[in-house]
Scaffold this active site. Structure first.
Site, mmCIF file in Angstrom:
data_model
loop_
_atom_site.group_PDB
_atom_site.id
_atom_site.type_symbol
_atom_site.label_atom_id
_atom_site.label_comp_id
_atom_site.label_asym_id
_atom_site.label_seq_id
_atom_site.Cartn_x
_atom_site.Cartn_y
_atom_site.Cartn_z
ATOM 1 N N ASP A 404 0.863 -1.182 0.000
ATOM 2 C CA ASP A 404 0.000 0.000 0.000
ATOM 3 C C ASP A 404 0.901 1.235 0.000
ATOM 4 O O ASP A 404 1.572 1.532 0.996
ATOM 5 C CB ASP A 404 -0.902 -0.012 1.242
ATOM 6 C CG ASP A 404 -1.889 1.151 1.267
ATOM 7 O OD1 ASP A 404 -1.712 2.111 0.501
ATOM 8 O OD2 ASP A 404 -2.841 1.098 2.084
ATOM 9 N N HIS A 405 0.914 1.963 -1.120
ATOM 10 C CA HIS A 405 1.834 3.098 -1.263
ATOM 11 C C HIS A 405 1.494 4.254 -0.333
ATOM 12 O O HIS A 405 2.311 5.163 -0.124
ATOM 13 C CB HIS A 405 1.828 3.587 -2.725
ATOM 14 C CG HIS A 405 3.143 4.120 -3.183
ATOM 15 N ND1 HIS A 405 4.011 4.800 -2.360
ATOM 16 C CD2 HIS A 405 3.755 4.081 -4.400
ATOM 17 C CE1 HIS A 405 5.088 5.159 -3.038
ATOM 18 N NE2 HIS A 405 4.966 4.732 -4.276
#
Length: 432
Positions: A404-405
């Protein structure tokens, strides 16, 4: 006053469930803490404890009823001196609501002029549900009390009658409901069920009804792919040193009945790596990131019709044999759907291993609020070039880390994956 018993929310994400079985019948006397029903959630079958005491005056939802909405009235208890005549239409009216919820005529249930059901379960400012008995909610509403200001003395902190009887109302802040922004338009969901069925009307097929678990999986994974900015990191891992070390350990552990799997080493490697790269040991919390202190690792377990992700808490502090024993227990109970919610909720990072099915590699979907998930493929013998430049054969396992950036940037993700690889290629050092 008759006490309405509501369909409980047995997990934070539960919106409806199946009333699998009643453990009491009309006329039975019930005390607080007694088991009164078995409820099927989207994940498991759980026992429902009574918070209030009284006599079961009327059961409004028959056992086996599906899609019973949370906070729907499922039964009515009578207090001392009350009889079934005191129930009247007031408590019986909401009983039709669960059955009518999916029909076009649902608003008709709301037209009962004398219905006075307990107020819906409130939520704290953080969005967390406040657990209170129906009678406590009704008394609080009559006295103008805010349940978020009351500490419950019932089971698991539940607010009960005694907690609200002597409480006094505090001045209420101006309502802010009108200030809430309009919800964003729903994302397109594709053709309707009828449209798809019509498309295949000339072909033979069997319609499979979705159970609660499959509906939840579909909703959560669709949400994850639509809302989480995924990126992917890939590495190959040489397993020969690990396989040799595992064989040695298993010989020594035979007398204790412990047999370590490669997956046990992967769990330990991930747990240690989250401590080595602490900024990656985090979860997304809407408007903030929660940096976790311990390594709580979730592991996907396939079951009939879906999957569970039981969580091994403090995995960095546990030995390989302890992790192996715990994982086997969790996986066994997951397949029997006997896990409690706290055993499959939480964690900051997950592992999904399809290597035993011969899959070389795949990309997994991040399960919110986790920051990442490691997709593990099969270990296979491959030609490799050694450090001396000579060609050799090694057992190589391919892994892909989905991230998850919003929580983990590229460099941090690379450091985490490199730490996992180093731990698995040097298993003795990992345990030092």
């Amino acid at each position: 006053m008759p006490i309405e018993i509501l369909m409980p929310a047995l997990s934070p994400t539960m919106e409806e469930g199946t009333l699998a079985k009643w453990l009491v019948k009309e006329g039975d006397t019930v005390s607080s803490g007694d088991l009164i029903a078995e409820i099927e959630t989207d994940k498991a079958t759980m026992e429902f404890e009574a918070v209030d005491e009284g006599v079961v005056g009327k059961i409004l939802v028959e056992e086996g009823t599906e899609a019973v909405a949370v906070n729907s009235v499922i039964a009515v208890f009578l207090e001392d001196g009350e009889s079934a005549d005191d129930i009247g239409e007031t408590s019986a009216a909401p009983a039709a609501a669960p059955a009518e919820a999916k029909s076009e005529e649902a608003p008709a249930a709301a037209e009962a002029p004398s219905a006075t059901p307990a107020p819906a379960a409130p939520q704290a400012a953080s969005g967390e549900r406040i657990f209170a008995s129906p009678l406590a909610r009704r008394i609080a509403a009559d006295k103008g009390l805010d349940l978020t200001d009351i500490k419950g003395s019932g089971p698991k902190g539940r607010i009960v009658k005694a907690d609200v009887e002597n409480a006094t109302a505090a001045p209420k802040a101006a309502p802010k409901a009108a200030e809430a922004p309009a919800k964003a338009a729903a994302a397109p969901s594709g053709p309707s069920a009828d449209a798809v069925a019509k498309m295949y009307e000339s072909r033979d097929f069997e319609e499979v009804k979705l159970d609660g678990m499959r509906k939840t999986i579909a909703a959560r994974l669709a949400e994850a792919k639509q809302t989480i900015p995924h990126f992917y990191l890939r590495r190959d891992i040489k397993l020969d040193a690990l396989l040799k070390f595992r064989s040695q350990l298993n010989k020594q552990l035979e007398g204790r009945g412990v047999k370590l799997s490669v997956n046990d080493f992967i769990i330990k490697a991930v747990a240690n790596a989250l401590q080595q790269v602490p900024e990656a040991n985090a979860v997304w919390a809407g408007d903030r990131v929660l940096q976790m202190k311990s390594s709580d690792v979730a592991v996907a377990v396939a079951i009939e019709g879906g999957l569970f992700t039981p969580v091994l808490e403090d995995a960095d502090m546990k030995s390989l044999s302890a992790l192996s024993t715990q994982m086997k227990d969790l996986a066994s109970r997951a397949r029997d759907r006997k896990l409690a919610p706290h055993e499959y909720q939480g964690g900051s990072f997950a592992i999904s291993n399809l290597g035993m099915f011969g899959i070389d590699n795949f990309d997994a979907i991040v399960n919110p609020p986790h920051a990442g998930i490691l997709a593990v493929g099969a270990g296979k013998k491959q030609p490799v070039v050694g450090e001396d430049g000579e060609l050799a054969v090694a057992t190589v396992m391919s892994v892909t880390m989905s991230v998850d950036h919003r929580v983990i940037d590229g460099a941090v993700g690379a450091n985490l994956l490199n730490a996992i690889v180093d731990n698995l290629e040097n298993p003795v050092a990992m345990l030092a």
